[in-house]
Design a protein around this motif. Structure first.
Motif, PDB file in Angstrom:
ATOM      1  N   THR A  13      43.736  41.604  48.393  1.00 16.85           N
ATOM      2  CA  THR A  13      44.323  41.317  47.083  1.00 16.85           C
ATOM      3  C   THR A  13      45.558  42.174  46.825  1.00 16.85           C
ATOM      4  O   THR A  13      46.567  41.687  46.306  1.00 16.85           O
ATOM      5  CB  THR A  13      43.268  41.538  45.983  1.00 16.85           C
ATOM      6  OG1 THR A  13      42.190  40.619  46.198  1.00 16.85           O
ATOM      7  CG2 THR A  13      43.858  41.310  44.607  1.00 16.85           C
ATOM      8  N   ILE A  22      39.825  44.434  39.989  1.00 15.61           N
ATOM      9  CA  ILE A  22      39.388  43.044  40.152  1.00 15.61           C
ATOM     10  C   ILE A  22      38.133  42.964  41.019  1.00 15.61           C
ATOM     11  O   ILE A  22      37.253  42.128  40.783  1.00 15.61           O
ATOM     12  CB  ILE A  22      40.537  42.207  40.742  1.00 15.61           C
ATOM     13  CG1 ILE A  22      41.628  42.009  39.669  1.00 15.61           C
ATOM     14  CG2 ILE A  22      40.042  40.868  41.272  1.00 15.61           C
ATOM     15  CD1 ILE A  22      42.913  41.434  40.206  1.00 15.61           C
ATOM     16  N   SER A  51      40.951  31.945  46.696  1.00 13.20           N
ATOM     17  CA  SER A  51      40.965  32.467  45.327  1.00 13.20           C
ATOM     18  C   SER A  51      42.395  32.463  44.818  1.00 13.20           C
ATOM     19  O   SER A  51      43.320  32.807  45.543  1.00 13.20           O
ATOM     20  CB  SER A  51      40.391  33.885  45.286  1.00 13.20           C
ATOM     21  OG  SER A  51      41.198  34.765  46.029  1.00 13.20           O
ATOM     22  N   ASN A  52      42.543  32.067  43.586  1.00 17.11           N
ATOM     23  CA  ASN A  52      43.889  31.886  43.047  1.00 17.11           C
ATOM     24  C   ASN A  52      44.165  32.938  41.977  1.00 17.11           C
ATOM     25  O   ASN A  52      44.178  32.645  40.786  1.00 17.11           O
ATOM     26  CB  ASN A  52      44.032  30.468  42.487  1.00 17.11           C
ATOM     27  CG  ASN A  52      45.473  30.147  42.119  1.00 17.11           C
ATOM     28  OD1 ASN A  52      46.397  30.762  42.647  1.00 17.11           O
ATOM     29  ND2 ASN A  52      45.653  29.194  41.220  1.00 17.11           N
ATOM     30  N   ILE A  53      44.378  34.179  42.412  1.00 16.32           N
ATOM     31  CA  ILE A  53      44.744  35.269  41.509  1.00 16.32           C
ATOM     32  C   ILE A  53      46.191  35.635  41.810  1.00 16.32           C
ATOM     33  O   ILE A  53      46.530  35.976  42.945  1.00 16.32           O
ATOM     34  CB  ILE A  53      43.831  36.496  41.707  1.00 16.32           C
ATOM     35  CG1 ILE A  53      42.363  36.106  41.564  1.00 16.32           C
ATOM     36  CG2 ILE A  53      44.192  37.598  40.714  1.00 16.32           C
ATOM     37  CD1 ILE A  53      41.398  37.226  41.905  1.00 16.32           C
ATOM     38  N   ARG A  54      47.031  35.513  40.797  1.00 16.00           N
ATOM     39  CA  ARG A  54      48.460  35.752  41.022  1.00 16.00           C
ATOM     40  C   ARG A  54      48.976  36.840  40.085  1.00 16.00           C
ATOM     41  O   ARG A  54      48.419  37.083  39.014  1.00 16.00           O
ATOM     42  CB  ARG A  54      49.262  34.465  40.809  1.00 16.00           C
ATOM     43  CG  ARG A  54      48.929  33.359  41.811  1.00 16.00           C
ATOM     44  CD  ARG A  54      49.764  32.114  41.582  1.00 16.00           C
ATOM     45  NE  ARG A  54      49.504  31.530  40.261  1.00 16.00           N
ATOM     46  CZ  ARG A  54      50.378  31.531  39.262  1.00 16.00           C
ATOM     47  NH1 ARG A  54      51.569  32.106  39.407  1.00 16.00           N
ATOM     48  NH2 ARG A  54      50.066  30.960  38.103  1.00 16.00           N
ATOM     49  N   LEU A  82      48.770  38.984  35.041  1.00 19.01           N
ATOM     50  CA  LEU A  82      47.827  38.446  36.013  1.00 19.01           C
ATOM     51  C   LEU A  82      47.373  37.060  35.573  1.00 19.01           C
ATOM     52  O   LEU A  82      47.088  36.837  34.392  1.00 19.01           O
ATOM     53  CB  LEU A  82      46.604  39.359  36.125  1.00 19.01           C
ATOM     54  CG  LEU A  82      46.750  40.631  36.950  1.00 19.01           C
ATOM     55  CD1 LEU A  82      45.540  41.538  36.745  1.00 19.01           C
ATOM     56  CD2 LEU A  82      46.916  40.300  38.429  1.00 19.01           C
ATOM     57  N   PHE A 129      44.574  34.005  36.419  1.00 16.00           N
ATOM     58  CA  PHE A 129      43.312  33.675  37.070  1.00 16.00           C
ATOM     59  C   PHE A 129      43.045  32.183  36.917  1.00 16.00           C
ATOM     60  O   PHE A 129      43.612  31.517  36.051  1.00 16.00           O
ATOM     61  CB  PHE A 129      42.154  34.467  36.456  1.00 16.00           C
ATOM     62  CG  PHE A 129      42.267  35.957  36.631  1.00 16.00           C
ATOM     63  CD1 PHE A 129      41.678  36.585  37.716  1.00 16.00           C
ATOM     64  CD2 PHE A 129      42.977  36.732  35.712  1.00 16.00           C
ATOM     65  CE1 PHE A 129      41.771  37.957  37.881  1.00 16.00           C
ATOM     66  CE2 PHE A 129      43.088  38.098  35.876  1.00 16.00           C
ATOM     67  CZ  PHE A 129      42.480  38.722  36.963  1.00 16.00           C
ATOM     68  N   GLU A 130      42.166  31.660  37.769  1.00 14.30           N
ATOM     69  CA  GLU A 130      41.755  30.271  37.623  1.00 14.30           C
ATOM     70  C   GLU A 130      41.078  30.079  36.270  1.00 14.30           C
ATOM     71  O   GLU A 130      40.457  31.005  35.729  1.00 14.30           O
ATOM     72  CB  GLU A 130      40.787  29.881  38.751  1.00 14.30           C
ATOM     73  CG  GLU A 130      41.454  29.786  40.118  1.00 14.30           C
ATOM     74  CD  GLU A 130      40.464  29.354  41.188  1.00 14.30           C
ATOM     75  OE1 GLU A 130      39.247  29.524  40.962  1.00 14.30           O
ATOM     76  OE2 GLU A 130      40.908  28.862  42.230  1.00 14.30           O
ATOM     77  N   TRP A 172      37.707  31.744  35.007  1.00 12.60           N
ATOM     78  CA  TRP A 172      37.246  32.836  35.887  1.00 12.60           C
ATOM     79  C   TRP A 172      36.924  34.086  35.093  1.00 12.60           C
ATOM     80  O   TRP A 172      35.887  34.722  35.311  1.00 12.60           O
ATOM     81  CB  TRP A 172      38.325  33.129  36.939  1.00 12.60           C
ATOM     82  CG  TRP A 172      37.839  34.023  38.061  1.00 12.60           C
ATOM     83  CD1 TRP A 172      37.297  33.614  39.240  1.00 12.60           C
ATOM     84  CD2 TRP A 172      37.841  35.452  38.096  1.00 12.60           C
ATOM     85  NE1 TRP A 172      36.955  34.694  40.011  1.00 12.60           N
ATOM     86  CE2 TRP A 172      37.285  35.851  39.332  1.00 12.60           C
ATOM     87  CE3 TRP A 172      38.255  36.447  37.213  1.00 12.60           C
ATOM     88  CZ2 TRP A 172      37.134  37.179  39.711  1.00 12.60           C
ATOM     89  CZ3 TRP A 172      38.102  37.773  37.572  1.00 12.60           C
ATOM     90  CH2 TRP A 172      37.546  38.140  38.806  1.00 12.60           C
ATOM     91  N   PHE A 188      47.015  39.469  30.876  1.00 10.96           N
ATOM     92  CA  PHE A 188      46.328  38.590  31.836  1.00 10.96           C
ATOM     93  C   PHE A 188      45.773  37.380  31.107  1.00 10.96           C
ATOM     94  O   PHE A 188      45.509  37.397  29.904  1.00 10.96           O
ATOM     95  CB  PHE A 188      45.210  39.339  32.578  1.00 10.96           C
ATOM     96  CG  PHE A 188      44.338  40.184  31.690  1.00 10.96           C
ATOM     97  CD1 PHE A 188      43.206  39.652  31.082  1.00 10.96           C
ATOM     98  CD2 PHE A 188      44.663  41.514  31.439  1.00 10.96           C
ATOM     99  CE1 PHE A 188      42.406  40.416  30.263  1.00 10.96           C
ATOM    100  CE2 PHE A 188      43.871  42.296  30.608  1.00 10.96           C
ATOM    101  CZ  PHE A 188      42.737  41.753  30.023  1.00 10.96           C
TER     102      PHE A 188
END
Length: 522
Positions: free
Chosen positions: A353, A460, A474-477, A488, A490-491, A494, A521
Motif C-alpha cells: 500500500t 489502513i 483493492s481500490n484505495i487511492r 484518501l 476508498f471503495e 469500505w 478521506f
C-alpha cells in the motif's frame, strides 16, 4: 507495484557505447582518496582510469575530533578534481564512500555537505563491517576461482579490516580501530624509528587484535592476502631489498624493521640505500609495518600475497549487483525479518500500500530525482517497521529505530540506516522532528513525505485482515493538492465496514496537522 520498483532499478543497455556504460567508485580513505572508473563488459569490469591523492585526512583531526581547515579544504579540492571527470555520469553509476575518519570526525556532516557539491554526487559513510565486506568483494573478484578459504587484510589510515571467506562469500568480518596513520601518530615521532617505539607499537596492535584472535583462527584459512597501499608498499620494500621473494613474510619484515631501527629514521635508511619506498608512504610506513608485524605474530601467518584490488573495486562490483538485481541489502532485510520474527504478511500489506501511494504522488512531491532509491527505502521501512516488537510492544517504534540504526546490515550505509530509523520512529504516534532535521538535504524534507505514506499504510492495515493475494484488486487511492492536502479514496461502503480504520484515520488526520499536512478521506 513491483513494476515501479523494477523501473527504478532498470539496468543500462549493455550494447550502449556511450558514457552511460561507465561506472565510478570513490574511496575517501583516512590516508588517501581513490577513484576508479570502469566499464562493464559482459559482466566483467574493465578499468579505464584510476586516480589517487594522498589527502591524509586522519592526520588533520585535532584533539577535539574536528577536521582542521587545511585537511578539510584539501579534501574538498581533491573531490572537485575528481568531480570534473564524473560530469555526465548517471547518478546510479557513481558510488562514493567515507570510512574511519569520516565516521569519527565531529564536523563530518558539514564536510559531507560541501563534498557533495564538489564531487557532484552523494558521499555515503559506511561502517567498519560494511567496509570489510566491500574490501573482500573487490579482492575476491581479482583472484582465480577457488574453493580455498582466504584471509583478507586491509590496513587503512584509521582502521584495519580482517575478512575470512570462500569465493565471493565472506564468512567473518572484523574491523579494528588501528590504522597506519593513527598508529604512526601515537607511537612514532616524525620519521624516527627506535626499537622501543616499534616494540611498543607492535604490542599495542597485538592487544587490539587479541579479542579477535579466536574467532579468526578458529575458522582458519589456506591463503592470506593483503589489500591496501601500505601492504603493497611493504611487499615492494621486501622484494627490492632482497628480504623476500614474491610474498610478504615475518622474517622479511623483521629485517626491514631492524634496518630502520639501525639507521634511526626512515630518511636515514633511504639515504643509506633502502630501495623501493615512495615519498608518499614515508609518513605512514612505521605504523603500517607495526600493524602488519603484529598481525603475523598474533595470527601466526606464514606468508601473505598482495592483491591489486581493494575497497574501490568492491564498490564497482556491488554497484553492478544493485543494478542487475543482486542487491545485498534485500538479503539483509530478509535476514532481519527472520532474526526478529517479524510478521512478514503484515509487512507485505503495508509495503504494497505504501508503494502504491508512492506511485500516485512521487512526481508531485519530486521524490524521483535523487541519488537514493526512495521506493526501496520506503519498502524496507515497511518490511522492518515492527522490528522492535521482538523487544517489547511498549515503545516498539523506538526499539525498531534503535535496532536498525545500530545493527550491522550488509550493503547499508550509515545514512541509509539513519533514514530508515527516522521513518520507523515516526511510522505512528506523534511526529519527532529531530531525526529528520539530523539528515542532510534534500532527505530532511523528502523523508517526511515517505514517512507520511508509511503512516497511512500502517493505519489502513492495522486490522491485519486484508488478504495479501487480493490486494491488487483493492481500490484505495491517494491524491495530493498543493503539496500538503491529502485525500484518501476508498471503495463505496469500505469505511462503513471498517469503523475502527475510519477512527484511526481521524486520529491520524490530527497527528498530521502537527507536520502541516491536511488529511481527508471518503
Amino acid at each position: 507495484m513491483q513494476s515501479l520498483v523494477d523501473s527504478t532499478l532498470s539496468a543500462p543497455d549493455k550494447d550502449d557505447t556511450s558514457d552511460a556504460q561507465l561506472y565510478a567508485a570513490i574511496d575517501l580513505g583516512s590516508n588517501s582518496f581513490h577513484m576508479i572508473i570502469a566499464r562493464d563488459i559482459d559482466g566483467q569490469m574493465q578499468v579505464v582510469d584510476k586516480h589517487k591523492e594522498m589527502v591524509r585526512l586522519r592526520a588533520g583531526l585535532d584533539e577535539n575530533g574536528y577536521l582542521d581547515e587545511v585537511s578539510f579544504d584539501g579534501a574538498i579540492s581533491c573531490l572537485e578534481r575528481f568531480g570534473q571527470l564524473l560530469k555526465g555520469f548517471p547518478e546510479e553509476h557513481v558510488r562514493a564512500v567515507g570510512t574511519n575518519t569520516l565516521r569519527n570526525a565531529r564536523n563530518s556532516k558539514e564536510f559531507l555537505r560541501q563534498a557533495k557539491e564538489a564531487l557532484g554526487h552523494e558521499i555515503q559513510i559506511i561502517a567498519g563491517q560494511e567496509e570489510a565486506r566491500l574490501i573482500y568483494l573487490g579482492v575476491s573478484h581479482g583472484l582465480p576461482s577457488s574453493d580455498e578459504q582466504r584471509l583478507v587484510m586491509d590496513i587503512g589510515g584509521g582502521s584495519t579490516e580482517y575478512i575470512i571467506g570462500v569465493g565471493f562469500e565472506q564468512r567473518h568480518l572484523t574491523s579494528t580501530e588501528m590504522g597506519c596513520v593513527s598508529v604512526t601518530q601515537r607511537y612514532f615521532k616524525g620519521d624516527e624509528i627506535t626499537e622501543r617505539e616499534m616494540v611498543n607499537a607492535i604490542n599495542a596492535c597485538r592487544i587490539i587484535l587479541r579479542p579477535h584472535h579466536m574467532s579468526l583462527t578458529r575458522l582458519g584459512w589456506n591463503t592470506a592476502i593483503g589489500a591496501s597501499g601500505t601492504i603493497k608498499a611493504i611487499g615492494t620494500l621486501l622484494q627490492e631489498n632482497g628480504w623476500s621473494d614474491d610474498h610478504i613474510t615475518l622474517d622479511g619484515m623483521l629485517k626491514l624493521k631492524s634496518y630502520l631501527e639501525t639507521h634511526g629514521s626512515i630518511s636515514q635508511a633511504i639515504y643509506a640505500g633502502l630501495k623501493g619506498l615512495k615519498n608518499e608512504r614515508v609518513p605512514v610506513l612505521a605504523g603500517g609495518l607495526a600493524i602488519l608485524i603484529a598481525t603475523f605474530q598474533e595470527l601466526s601467518i606464514d606468508k601473505m600475497q598482495v592483491s591489486a584490488n581493494a575497497l574501490r573495486e568492491g564498490l564497482i562490483f556491488d554497484t553492478l549487483g544493485r543494478l542487475y538485481e543482486a542487491d545485498v541489502r534485500e538479503t539483509s532485510v530478509t535476514n532481519m525479518q527472520n532474526w526478529l520474527k517479524i510478521d512478514t504478511a503484515q509487512a507485505q500489506r503495508v509495503a504494497y500500500t505504501a508503494l502504491s501511494f508512492f506511485q500516485e504522488v512521487h512526481e508531485k512531491w519530486k521524490l524521483d530525482k535523487d541519488s537514493y532509491n526512495y521506493p526501496k527505502l520506503l519498502k524496507w521501512a515497511a518490511q522492518l517497521h515492527e522490528a522492535g516488537m521482538a523487544i517489547s510492544y511498549k515503545r516498539y517504534r523506538h526499539h525498531s529505530a534503535y535496532l536498525i540504526e545500530n545493527s550491522e546490515m550488509a550493503g547499508f550505509t550509515q545514512q541509509e540506516k539513519s533514514m530508515l530509523a527516522a521513518m520507523m520512529l515516526n511510522h505512528r504516534g506523534k511526529f519527532a522532528r529531530e531525526p529528520f532535521e539530523a539528515l542532510t538535504a534534500p532527505h530532511n524534507e523528502s523523508l517526511v513525505y515517505l514517512t507520511v505514506l508509511l503512516r497511512l499504510a500502517v493505519r489502513i492495515h492495522r486490522g491485519r485482515d486484508m488478504d495479501v493475494s487480493n490486494m491488487e484488486t483493492s481500490n484505495i487511492r491517494l491524491q495530493i493538492e498543493n503539496g500538503t492536502d491529502l485525500k484518501l479514496f476508498f471503495e463505496a461502503g469500505w469505511l462503513a465496514e471498517h469503523p475502527l480504520t475510519q477512527l484511526d484515520l481521524e486520529i491520524e488526520a490530527e497527528r498530521l496537522k502537527a507536520m502541516n499536512f491536511n488529511l481527508t478521506f471518503e
